[in-house]
Design a protein around this motif. Sequence first.
Motif, PDB file in Angstrom:
ATOM      1  N   VAL A 175      28.492  36.064  51.978  1.00  0.00           N
ATOM      2  CA  VAL A 175      28.313  37.507  52.137  1.00  0.00           C
ATOM      3  C   VAL A 175      29.428  38.070  53.016  1.00  0.00           C
ATOM      4  CG1 VAL A 175      26.806  39.302  53.084  1.00  0.00           C
ATOM      5  CG2 VAL A 175      25.827  37.418  51.759  1.00  0.00           C
ATOM      6  N   ALA A 176      29.709  37.412  54.140  1.00  0.00           N
ATOM      7  CA  ALA A 176      30.709  37.908  55.093  1.00  0.00           C
ATOM      8  C   ALA A 176      32.073  38.074  54.441  1.00  0.00           C
ATOM      9  CB  ALA A 176      30.801  36.972  56.291  1.00  0.00           C
ATOM     10  N   ARG A 177      32.479  37.134  53.589  1.00  0.00           N
ATOM     11  CA  ARG A 177      33.825  37.236  52.999  1.00  0.00           C
ATOM     12  C   ARG A 177      33.951  38.395  52.008  1.00  0.00           C
ATOM     13  NH1 ARG A 177      33.174  31.789  49.736  1.00  0.00           N
ATOM     14  NH2 ARG A 177      32.477  32.605  47.738  1.00  0.00           N
ATOM     15  N   SER A 178      32.826  38.933  51.558  1.00  0.00           N
ATOM     16  CA  SER A 178      32.874  40.051  50.615  1.00  0.00           C
ATOM     17  C   SER A 178      32.997  41.407  51.307  1.00  0.00           C
ATOM     18  CB  SER A 178      31.632  40.050  49.719  1.00  0.00           C
ATOM     19  OG  SER A 178      30.472  40.434  50.444  1.00  0.00           O
ATOM     20  N   LEU A 179      32.846  41.428  52.640  1.00  0.00           N
ATOM     21  CA  LEU A 179      32.710  42.681  53.372  1.00  0.00           C
ATOM     22  C   LEU A 179      33.908  42.988  54.271  1.00  0.00           C
ATOM     23  CD1 LEU A 179      29.027  42.152  54.540  1.00  0.00           C
ATOM     24  CD2 LEU A 179      29.821  43.391  52.506  1.00  0.00           C
ATOM     25  N   HIS A 180      34.278  44.252  54.326  1.00  0.00           N
ATOM     26  CA  HIS A 180      35.271  44.726  55.283  1.00  0.00           C
ATOM     27  C   HIS A 180      34.664  44.642  56.683  1.00  0.00           C
ATOM     28  CE1 HIS A 180      37.775  47.576  57.509  1.00  0.00           C
ATOM     29  NE2 HIS A 180      38.712  47.308  56.600  1.00  0.00           N
ATOM     30  N   PRO A 181      35.459  44.320  57.709  1.00  0.00           N
ATOM     31  CA  PRO A 181      34.909  44.248  59.070  1.00  0.00           C
ATOM     32  C   PRO A 181      34.232  45.541  59.529  1.00  0.00           C
ATOM     33  CG  PRO A 181      37.117  43.335  59.019  1.00  0.00           C
ATOM     34  CD  PRO A 181      36.875  43.941  57.663  1.00  0.00           C
ATOM     35  N   ASP A 182      34.677  46.677  59.006  1.00  0.00           N
ATOM     36  CA  ASP A 182      34.120  47.975  59.403  1.00  0.00           C
ATOM     37  C   ASP A 182      33.183  48.518  58.320  1.00  0.00           C
ATOM     38  OD1 ASP A 182      33.814  50.074  61.205  1.00  0.00           O
ATOM     39  OD2 ASP A 182      35.429  51.232  60.301  1.00  0.00           O
ATOM     40  N   LEU A 183      32.457  47.618  57.646  1.00  0.00           N
ATOM     41  CA  LEU A 183      31.525  48.023  56.589  1.00  0.00           C
ATOM     42  C   LEU A 183      30.598  49.140  57.056  1.00  0.00           C
ATOM     43  CD1 LEU A 183      30.017  47.384  53.816  1.00  0.00           C
ATOM     44  CD2 LEU A 183      28.447  46.069  55.255  1.00  0.00           C
ATOM     45  N   ALA A 184      30.374  50.111  56.176  1.00  0.00           N
ATOM     46  CA  ALA A 184      29.347  51.135  56.386  1.00  0.00           C
ATOM     47  C   ALA A 184      28.344  50.977  55.248  1.00  0.00           C
ATOM     48  CB  ALA A 184      29.961  52.530  56.385  1.00  0.00           C
ATOM     49  N   LYS A 185      27.181  50.412  55.556  1.00  0.00           N
ATOM     50  CA  LYS A 185      26.115  50.230  54.564  1.00  0.00           C
ATOM     51  C   LYS A 185      25.001  51.189  54.939  1.00  0.00           C
ATOM     52  CE  LYS A 185      23.037  46.703  52.631  1.00  0.00           C
ATOM     53  NZ  LYS A 185      23.216  46.977  51.221  1.00  0.00           N
ATOM     54  N   ARG A 186      24.601  52.014  53.979  1.00  0.00           N
ATOM     55  CA  ARG A 186      23.628  53.065  54.268  1.00  0.00           C
ATOM     56  C   ARG A 186      22.640  53.218  53.125  1.00  0.00           C
ATOM     57  NH1 ARG A 186      28.704  55.523  55.926  1.00  0.00           N
ATOM     58  NH2 ARG A 186      28.675  55.762  58.168  1.00  0.00           N
ATOM     59  N   ALA A 187      21.467  53.717  53.479  1.00  0.00           N
ATOM     60  CA  ALA A 187      20.455  54.081  52.487  1.00  0.00           C
ATOM     61  C   ALA A 187      19.865  55.429  52.889  1.00  0.00           C
ATOM     62  CB  ALA A 187      19.350  53.030  52.422  1.00  0.00           C
ATOM     63  N   VAL A 188      19.663  56.287  51.916  1.00  0.00           N
ATOM     64  CA  VAL A 188      18.986  57.551  52.167  1.00  0.00           C
ATOM     65  C   VAL A 188      17.523  57.213  52.438  1.00  0.00           C
ATOM     66  CG1 VAL A 188      18.281  59.744  51.139  1.00  0.00           C
ATOM     67  CG2 VAL A 188      20.585  58.838  50.703  1.00  0.00           C
ATOM     68  N   THR A 189      16.975  57.794  53.488  1.00  0.00           N
ATOM     69  CA  THR A 189      15.592  57.505  53.857  1.00  0.00           C
ATOM     70  C   THR A 189      14.907  58.788  54.312  1.00  0.00           C
ATOM     71  OG1 THR A 189      14.195  56.047  55.199  1.00  0.00           O
ATOM     72  CG2 THR A 189      16.178  56.897  56.247  1.00  0.00           C
ATOM     73  N   THR A 190      13.634  58.703  54.568  1.00  0.00           N
ATOM     74  CA  THR A 190      12.913  59.871  55.070  1.00  0.00           C
ATOM     75  C   THR A 190      12.551  59.632  56.523  1.00  0.00           C
ATOM     76  OG1 THR A 190      10.838  58.954  54.266  1.00  0.00           O
ATOM     77  CG2 THR A 190      11.975  60.494  52.817  1.00  0.00           C
ATOM     78  N   ASP A 191      12.788  60.654  57.315  1.00  0.00           N
ATOM     79  CA  ASP A 191      12.454  60.624  58.731  1.00  0.00           C
ATOM     80  C   ASP A 191      12.095  62.056  59.106  1.00  0.00           C
ATOM     81  OD1 ASP A 191      12.431  60.729  61.516  1.00  0.00           O
ATOM     82  OD2 ASP A 191      14.101  59.335  61.717  1.00  0.00           O
ATOM     83  N   PRO A 192      10.858  62.284  59.540  1.00  0.00           N
ATOM     84  CA  PRO A 192      10.455  63.663  59.841  1.00  0.00           C
ATOM     85  C   PRO A 192      11.292  64.304  60.953  1.00  0.00           C
ATOM     86  CG  PRO A 192       8.766  62.097  60.558  1.00  0.00           C
ATOM     87  CD  PRO A 192       9.795  61.322  59.787  1.00  0.00           C
ATOM     88  N   ASP A 193      11.934  63.487  61.778  1.00  0.00           N
ATOM     89  CA  ASP A 193      12.746  64.034  62.863  1.00  0.00           C
ATOM     90  C   ASP A 193      14.209  64.253  62.485  1.00  0.00           C
ATOM     91  OD1 ASP A 193      10.532  63.972  64.555  1.00  0.00           O
ATOM     92  OD2 ASP A 193      10.935  61.887  65.134  1.00  0.00           O
ATOM     93  N   GLU A 194      14.576  63.835  61.274  1.00  0.00           N
ATOM     94  CA  GLU A 194      15.973  63.947  60.856  1.00  0.00           C
ATOM     95  C   GLU A 194      16.026  64.505  59.437  1.00  0.00           C
ATOM     96  OE1 GLU A 194      19.940  61.116  60.600  1.00  0.00           O
ATOM     97  OE2 GLU A 194      18.148  60.350  61.574  1.00  0.00           O
ATOM     98  N   LYS A 195      16.738  65.611  59.270  1.00  0.00           N
ATOM     99  CA  LYS A 195      16.781  66.294  57.975  1.00  0.00           C
ATOM    100  C   LYS A 195      17.518  65.474  56.911  1.00  0.00           C
ATOM    101  CE  LYS A 195      17.346  70.916  56.237  1.00  0.00           C
ATOM    102  NZ  LYS A 195      17.671  72.281  56.568  1.00  0.00           N
ATOM    103  N   LEU A 196      18.650  64.886  57.263  1.00  0.00           N
ATOM    104  CA  LEU A 196      19.442  64.089  56.334  1.00  0.00           C
ATOM    105  C   LEU A 196      19.472  62.647  56.844  1.00  0.00           C
ATOM    106  CD1 LEU A 196      22.377  66.615  55.790  1.00  0.00           C
ATOM    107  CD2 LEU A 196      20.431  66.196  54.272  1.00  0.00           C
ATOM    108  N   ALA A 197      18.347  61.978  56.767  1.00  0.00           N
ATOM    109  CA  ALA A 197      18.192  60.659  57.377  1.00  0.00           C
ATOM    110  C   ALA A 197      18.883  59.562  56.585  1.00  0.00           C
ATOM    111  CB  ALA A 197      16.704  60.324  57.519  1.00  0.00           C
ATOM    112  N   LEU A 198      19.569  58.682  57.321  1.00  0.00           N
ATOM    113  CA  LEU A 198      20.211  57.515  56.733  1.00  0.00           C
ATOM    114  C   LEU A 198      19.797  56.269  57.505  1.00  0.00           C
ATOM    115  CD1 LEU A 198      23.898  58.731  56.237  1.00  0.00           C
ATOM    116  CD2 LEU A 198      22.210  58.289  54.450  1.00  0.00           C
ATOM    117  N   ARG A 199      19.513  55.213  56.777  1.00  0.00           N
ATOM    118  CA  ARG A 199      19.361  53.903  57.401  1.00  0.00           C
ATOM    119  C   ARG A 199      20.750  53.293  57.413  1.00  0.00           C
ATOM    120  NH1 ARG A 199      16.386  48.595  55.084  1.00  0.00           N
ATOM    121  NH2 ARG A 199      16.864  47.262  56.853  1.00  0.00           N
ATOM    122  N   ARG A 200      21.210  52.827  58.565  1.00  0.00           N
ATOM    123  CA  ARG A 200      22.570  52.310  58.711  1.00  0.00           C
ATOM    124  C   ARG A 200      22.542  50.818  59.002  1.00  0.00           C
ATOM    125  NH1 ARG A 200      21.996  57.296  60.864  1.00  0.00           N
ATOM    126  NH2 ARG A 200      23.553  58.848  60.360  1.00  0.00           N
TER     127      ARG A 200
END
Length: 141
Positions: free
Chosen positions: A45-70
């Motif tokens: 897995v590590a060899r497939s990824l850039h060191p500064d990978l940004a992996k995100r998922a859109v999620t729901t969070d009542p305290d955040e309008k545009l919530a992302l899981r990072r």
Amino acid sequence: MFAALFAAVALAATPAPLDPAEVKAIEAVAYDYVDGQLEGDPARVARSLHPDLAKRAVTTDPDEKLALRRMSKAELVQLTREGALKTPKDQWSRSVRVLDIAGNAAVARVETPWFVDYFHLGRFGDRWVIVNALWYPKPKS
């Protein structure tokens, strides 16, 4: 005149065919990512990824309008080390589709029974790596 302009625009919008060697190289990186997780192989897995990978998922969070899981590269590699998605090989069902390549940038789609990932990949010299991943966890049936 309008027909000639329409034809020129349609021709310009037609994507160029993808280089089969580049497609194969990008698919190999995407399979390192997904198969490495399914095998529980953090090095793969590590060899497939850039060191500064940004992996995100859109999620729901009542305290955040545009919530992302990072998630960072280190977090994903650790989850793989812990066997979070480790799955017996006879249960694997996954696909990789390269959607576009433009110079040193590419986009691919990976699907398993558990998630869909959209990757932005970058080519550094002769090596492709995943720079960004936006993923969608599929609902459990």
